[in-house]
Design an enzyme around this catalytic site. Structure first.
Site, PDB file in Angstrom:
ATOM      1  N   ASP A   7      39.619  38.388  40.711  1.00  0.00           N
ATOM      2  CA  ASP A   7      38.565  38.634  41.401  1.00  0.00           C
ATOM      3  C   ASP A   7      37.594  37.516  41.464  1.00  0.00           C
ATOM      4  O   ASP A   7      38.060  36.670  40.665  1.00  0.00           O
ATOM      5  CB  ASP A   7      37.603  39.747  40.933  1.00  0.00           C
ATOM      6  N   SER A   8      36.748  37.273  42.318  1.00  0.00           N
ATOM      7  CA  SER A   8      35.987  36.296  42.381  1.00  0.00           C
ATOM      8  C   SER A   8      34.999  36.146  41.216  1.00  0.00           C
ATOM      9  O   SER A   8      34.243  35.149  40.852  1.00  0.00           O
ATOM     10  CB  SER A   8      35.157  36.381  43.708  1.00  0.00           C
ATOM     11  N   CYS A  70      39.741  42.172  44.803  1.00  0.00           N
ATOM     12  CA  CYS A  70      38.512  41.475  45.275  1.00  0.00           C
ATOM     13  C   CYS A  70      38.582  41.635  46.990  1.00  0.00           C
ATOM     14  O   CYS A  70      39.649  41.491  47.430  1.00  0.00           O
ATOM     15  CB  CYS A  70      38.862  40.058  45.350  1.00  0.00           C
ATOM     16  N   CYS A 181      33.827  45.971  48.556  1.00  0.00           N
ATOM     17  CA  CYS A 181      33.805  44.975  47.741  1.00  0.00           C
ATOM     18  C   CYS A 181      33.820  45.543  46.395  1.00  0.00           C
ATOM     19  O   CYS A 181      32.972  46.438  46.224  1.00  0.00           O
ATOM     20  CB  CYS A 181      32.138  44.284  48.002  1.00  0.00           C
ATOM     21  N   HIS A 183      32.601  44.544  43.600  1.00  0.00           N
ATOM     22  CA  HIS A 183      31.282  44.516  42.759  1.00  0.00           C
ATOM     23  C   HIS A 183      30.507  45.734  42.868  1.00  0.00           C
ATOM     24  O   HIS A 183      29.792  45.980  42.366  1.00  0.00           O
ATOM     25  CB  HIS A 183      30.463  43.199  43.284  1.00  0.00           C
TER      26      HIS A 183
END
Ligand code: DGL
Length: 259
Positions: A7-8, A70, A181, A183
């Site tokens: 993931d970022s 991600c 997303c 997150h």
């Protein structure tokens, strides 16, 4: 051989946690590009370049399959990675779209994602392929990633931000929302508080269930190794909370630009 997850930044930990829950014996290697996050505000060319480096790093750790945990990379670079990588690659879009299409009772689905994800239109396209009569309302939520990355997920700032971003979805009458997303599941408490009637689909966890079904493993040691591209201290703290107290996380710092 391990399964690789990247993931970022921190968001992919939700997917990692789900994968570890389903396959407790599988060896997992996680890469979080904490030094270059966020990806969601960047151009497709930059996202492709970063994603290719992340994937090459995981290949150097001998992964047998890869989960792109991600939403931004899954919507912008999945096909390119699938073509160029020598191992099977899974993104978050198809699994989450299937779960949302199954969950909705009124055929109205919301998608929340980064700017890059929402401009790609990939979730909407996938949902329409599954069922052409689904009504999809997509919302770019650029503020939410920094809210999570800077540790404000349980703060009033998070509540006000999710409430604001959910409004168009609520106005459209959606009963199901894809957290496109990875997150955003970290904000689940605030999302549920702002819209208790909505079913939220965690795209990273949905994808983890998909890759776990395709690559079951009962012969590993259950080791979870985390790597990041910035200083590991904050990441270690958050990762430990996420993955449950029993796992000692000591992330290794990686020079990602070398890959
Ligand atoms: N992990 C990214 C995603 O799922 C969000 C963070 C970022 O913008 O890099 O889209």
């Amino acid at each position: 051989m391990p399964i690789g997850v990247f993931d970022s930044g921190l968001g992919g930990l939700c997917a990692l946690k789900e994968l570890h829950r389903i396959l407790p014996d599988a060896d997992l290697v996680y890469f979080g590009d904490t030094g270059r996050t966020p990806y969601g505000t960047r151009s497709p060319e930059t996202i492709m370049k970063y994603a290719a480096q992340d994937a090459r790093f995981l290949l150097s750790r001998n992964v047998r399959a890869m989960l792109i945990a991600c939403g931004t990379v899954s919507t912008v670079a999945l096909n390119a990675l699938k073509i160029s990588l020598p191992v099977p690659v899974f993104g978050v879009v198809s699994a989450a779209s299937r779960e949302a299409a199954k969950a909705t009772e009124n055929g109205k689905i919301g998608v929340m994602g980064t700017g890059a994800t929402i401009s790609s239109g990939v979730f909407e396209h996938e949902l329409k392929l599954i069922n052409g009569s689904l009504e999809v309302t997509s919302v770019a939520c650029p503020l939410l990633v920094p809210v999570v990355e800077y540790g404000f997920a349980d703060d009033e700032i998070a509540y006000l931000s999710v409430k604001r971003y959910l409004q168009p979805v609520i106005d459209a009458g959606a009963d199901t929302v894809i957290l496109g997303c990875t997150h955003f599941p970290l904000l689940i408490k605030m999302l549920k508080k702002a819209a208790p009637h909505i079913t939220f689909v965690d795209s990273g966890a949905a994808a983890a269930r998909e890759i776990a079904a395709a690559f079951p493993d009962k012969n590993g040691s259950g080791a979870v190794h985390c790597c990041v591209s910035d200083t590991p201290s904050n990441f270690n703290k958050t990762a430990r909370v996420f993955l449950g107290g029993e796992l000692e996380i000591k992330a290794e710092r990686v020079e990602i630009e070398k890959y």
